[in-house]
Design a protein around this motif. Structure first.
Motif, short mmCIF file in Angstrom:
data_model
loop_
_atom_site.label_atom_id
_atom_site.label_comp_id
_atom_site.label_asym_id
_atom_site.label_seq_id
_atom_site.Cartn_x
_atom_site.Cartn_y
_atom_site.Cartn_z
N PHE A 221 -2.86 31.58 -38.55
CA PHE A 221 -4.17 31.16 -38.06
C PHE A 221 -5.01 32.31 -37.51
O PHE A 221 -4.49 33.22 -36.85
N ILE A 222 -6.27 32.23 -37.81
CA ILE A 222 -7.19 33.29 -37.43
C ILE A 222 -7.17 33.57 -35.93
O ILE A 222 -7.17 34.72 -35.51
N ASP A 223 -7.10 32.51 -35.12
CA ASP A 223 -7.15 32.80 -33.69
C ASP A 223 -5.90 33.50 -33.16
O ASP A 223 -5.93 34.14 -32.12
N GLN A 224 -4.80 33.40 -33.91
CA GLN A 224 -3.62 34.15 -33.49
C GLN A 224 -3.88 35.65 -33.64
O GLN A 224 -3.44 36.45 -32.82
N TYR A 225 -4.56 35.99 -34.69
CA TYR A 225 -4.89 37.40 -34.90
C TYR A 225 -5.90 37.87 -33.86
O TYR A 225 -5.80 38.97 -33.33
N LYS A 226 -6.84 36.99 -33.60
CA LYS A 226 -7.83 37.31 -32.59
C LYS A 226 -7.15 37.58 -31.24
O LYS A 226 -7.44 38.58 -30.58
N ASP A 227 -6.23 36.70 -30.89
CA ASP A 227 -5.57 36.84 -29.59
C ASP A 227 -4.75 38.11 -29.48
O ASP A 227 -4.59 38.66 -28.40
N LEU A 228 -4.22 38.57 -30.59
CA LEU A 228 -3.40 39.78 -30.55
C LEU A 228 -4.24 41.05 -30.56
O LEU A 228 -3.72 42.14 -30.40
N GLY A 229 -5.52 40.88 -30.75
CA GLY A 229 -6.35 42.07 -30.77
C GLY A 229 -6.54 42.65 -32.16
O GLY A 229 -6.59 43.87 -32.33
N TYR A 230 -6.62 41.78 -33.14
CA TYR A 230 -7.05 42.23 -34.47
C TYR A 230 -8.57 42.15 -34.46
O TYR A 230 -9.15 41.30 -33.78
#
Length: 497
Positions: free
Chosen positions: A264-273
Motif C-alpha cells: 500500500f502506498i501509505d506504507q511507503y509514505k510512512d517509511l519515508g519514501y
RNA sequence: GGCCCGUUGGUGAAGCGGUUAACACACCAGCCUUUCACGCUGGCAUGCAGGGGUUCGAAUCCCCUACGGGUCACCA
C-alpha cells in the motif's frame, strides 16, 4: 472534424487503502490524460455495499494526492458528469436496466445462490465451462408470478448472444477475440436493483464519455461482456488498455496477505519514501520510454507527461523489485532539499524518543546536521533512526572490529592526547575537531589509519561511518570526552580477552 | 476444464528480419576516501522458455509443446 477530448478515469472500489497496483493504473490513466490535454476522472465504484469500508474513499484519494496525481472531476470537486459515486447513480442504472428489460435484452432470474452454486459444481465436475444454465431465460409470465409468489426476488440477467465473436481492440495487447458462446447470461442487477460491476462500469464509462479505459489485465476477460452491453445500449465503446499485473519478488501474483512486499502506498509514505520515487518506479513497471530516453530511468512527473505513450506498454507481467525501488528512492532523497528530508525525518526521531516534539532552534539545526550527515545513505527516511542510534545512547557498544582496532598499542596514548586537546579547545566545530586531531597527530606521531581508526572506534564503537570530524562535532564535547575517558579507564574490561 | 494473455541475464527492460543483444538495479573487481557510503572505471546473457518451420539471414514472422498468469461471482 475535431477529435473528442481524451478522458481517462481511475475507478476504485472503496474497500481499502490505495494499492500499488491501483496507484500504477491511476498513474497511467493520469499520464495519458495529461499528455493529451484531456481530463482525468476519479470515480468511486461502490455498488458492493457489503465490502465498502468507511473511509476507504478518502484513503484512496489521499494516496493519489500524495503521489501528486490531481484529478479534474470526482466526488470531492464534482464535475459535469456528476455524480461520481455509483450508489449516487442508481436512478441512472435503473433507467438503462429497465430499457434492456423492455427490449427483451435482459430478463429476471429467480435462481437462488444455492441453485447456482450447485449448477456450477456440476459443470465443473463434468469438465464443462461453468456458465449460467439459462433456466430463467424463457420463463412465462405465469411462471414468473408463481416464483414471485414464493417470495423470490429476481436479479436481472443480460441475455448474452451466442455464436458471435467479440473483438476487443486493446491498446496494449492488440486485437483480442472472444467467442460469445463462452459467455453465459450474466447478472447486471441484484434483486435490490444495485447494478453489478460490469454493468455499472459500462454505463458510467459511456455516460462520462471516457475515451480510454486503462486497467489491470484481470479485467480483460470481462471486457467482451462490457462490449456486449455497450452494443445493447447503443453506446460507442471506449478504447481499452489492459495493463499486465505486478508480481511479487517471487514472481507470484500478490495476495492480500502477501508479506514479501509492502502493498500500500501509505506504507511507503510512512517509511519515508518520496512520491516522485514511487511514481518513477511504478511507471517503469510495465511501461518503457522510447528511443534515446530508453537509456534513462530517472523521470520527473513532467517528463513522464511528455513521454508517456500507450504503445510502449509491456504485455508481460512485471516483478516488483524492492531493491531497485530503494535505489531510486535513495536517488531522490539525495536530489531533494535537505530541509525536506529533515522534515520527514523529524517525526521518526520524535517517535523513537530521540528528540523532543517541541525542539529548539538549536536542536533543530543539530538534527539538520545529523540528517545531512546520513542523508546519502538513506534508502528511506525512517532508516535515520537506526543509523544514528549511537548518538543517543549513554554507553557505546563496541563492535568486534572496533575492539580489534582498540587493542592496538598506540591507542591509550592517542586517546589521552585527544582528551587533552579537547579540554583545551574553545569550541567543537568540525573544523576545530580537525585541528585537534592534527594536533594529536603532531603530539603522538601517529597519523592516518593509526590515528583515525582508533578515534572512530573509541567514539562510535564502529570502524565504519560517515565523516569523522562532523560525527565527533555532532556528538559534542562532553559525550566524546566522556566516551574516551570511560574507555581509557575500563579498557581491559571492555576489550575483553 | 473452456476461453484469454504472457515467456529476452538474479530484477526492470531496449530490441519490431541482418546490432559486438542497449540502458539501469543487483553482483564482482579496481580507483577515490582514515573507514563506510557516495562517486568514477571496468566486468557480468556465446544467447533471447524448448522444439519445429519460413528466410540467404530470426530474439524479432508462423506452428507446436512446456511453464507462468488472468477469467469463467448477485467482487471489483
Amino acid at each position: 472534424m475535431s477529435k473528442k477530448p481524451i478522458r481517462t478515469r481511475y475507478a476504485p472500489s472503496p474497500t481499502g487503502h490505495l494499492h500499488i497496483g491501483g496507484a500504477r493504473t491511476a498513474l497511467f490513466s493520469y499520464l495519458w490524460a495529461r499528455k493529451n490535454g484531456g481530463s482525468f476522472v476519479v470515480r468511486i465504484e461502490d455498488t458492493d455495499v457489503e465490502r465498502n469500508v468507511e473511509d476507504a474513499e478518502a484513503k484512496q484519494m489521499d494516496g493519489l494526492k500524495w503521489l501528486g496525481l490531481d484529478w479534474d472531476e470526482s466526488v470531492d470537486i464534482g464535475g459535469p458528469y456528476a455524480p461520481y459515486r455509483s450508489m449516487d447513480r442508481m436512478d441512472i442504472y435503473r433507467e438503462y436496466i429497465d430499457r434492456l428489460s423492455e427490449e427483451g435484452l435482459a430478463y429476471p432470474c429467480y435462481c437462488t445462490s444455492e441453485e447456482l452454486e450447485a449448477d456450477r459444481e456440476r459443470q465443473l465436475a463434468e469438465g464443462v465451462a461453468p456458465r449460467y444454465s439459462g433456466r430463467c431465460r424463457h420463463l412465462t409470465a405465469e411462471e414468473r408470478e408463481a416464483l414471485e409468489a414464493q417470495g423470490r426476488n429476481p436479479s436481472i440477467r443480460f441475455k448474452a448472444p451466442g455464436g458471435r465473436t467479440v473483438t476487443v481492440q486493446d491498446e496494449v495487447r492488440g486485437e483480442v477475440h472472444f467467442d460469445t458462446d463462452g459467455i453465459g447470461d450474466f447478472i447486471i442487477a441484484r434483486p435490490d436493483g444495485r447494478p453489478t460491476y460490469n454493468f455499472a462500469v459500462t454505463v458510467d464509462d459511456a455516460l462520462m464519455e471516457i475515451t480510454h479505459v486503462l486497467r489491470a489485465e484481470e479485467h480483460l476477460s470481462n471486457t467482451p461482456r462490457q462490449i456486449l452491453i455497450y452494443e445493447a445500449l447503443g453506446f460507442d465503446a471506449p478504447k481499452f488498455g489492459h495493463v499486465s499485473l505486478i508480481l511479487n519478488p517471487d514472481g507470484k501474483k500478490m495476495s492480500k496477505r502477501d508479506e514479501s512486499i509492502l502493498q500500500f502506498i501509505d506504507q511507503y509514505k510512512d517509511l519515508g519514501y518520496l512520491p516522485e520515487a514511487l511514481i518513477n518506479f511504478l511507471v517503469l513497471l510495465g511501461w518503457a520510454p522510447e528511443g534515446e530516453e530508453a537509456e534513462r530511468e530517472i523521470f520527473s512527473r513532467e517528463e513522464l507527461v511528455q513521454s508517456f505513450s500507450l504503445h510502449r506498454m509491456s504485455k508481460a507481467p512485471a516483478v516488483f523489485d524492492t531493491v531497485k525501488l530503494r535505489w531510486m528512492n535513495n536517488h531522490y532523497i539525495k536530489e531533494s532539499s535537505l530541509e525536506r528530508i529533515v522534515d520527514l525525518a523529524l517525526p521518526h526521531l520524535i517517535r523513537a524518543g530521540r528528540v523532543s516534539p517541541d525542539l529548539s532552534d538549536e536542536a533543530k539545526s543539530w538534527v539538520t546536521r545529523l540528517v545531512s550527515l546520513y542523508r546519502e545513505q538513506l534508502d528511506y527516511v525512517a532508516q535515520i533512526v537506526d543509523l544514528t542510534e549511537m548518538f543517543f545512547r549513554e554507553d557505546v557498544r563496541y563492535a568486534e572490529a572496533a575492539k580489534e582496532v582498540l587493542r592496538q598499542e598506540q591507542v591509550p596514548q592517542v586517546m589521552k592526547a585527544f582528551i587533552g586537546q579537547i579540554e583545551q579547545a574553545d569550541d567543537f566545530s568540525p573544523d576545530t575537531v580537525k585541528t585537534l586531531l592534527k594536533a594529536v597527530q603532531k603530539e603522538t606521531g601517529y597519523k592516518g589509519k593509526q590515528l583515525f581508526m582508533p578515534v572512530r572506534a573509541a567514539v562510535t564503537g564502529e570502524v565504519h561511518g560517515p565523516d569523522l570530524k562532523e560525527t565527533i562535532s555532532l556528538l559534542g564535547r562532553d559525550t566524546v570526552a566522556g566516551r574516551l575517558n570511560h574507555l581509557l579507564k575500563n579498557r581491559e574490561q571492555i576489550l575483553g580477552g
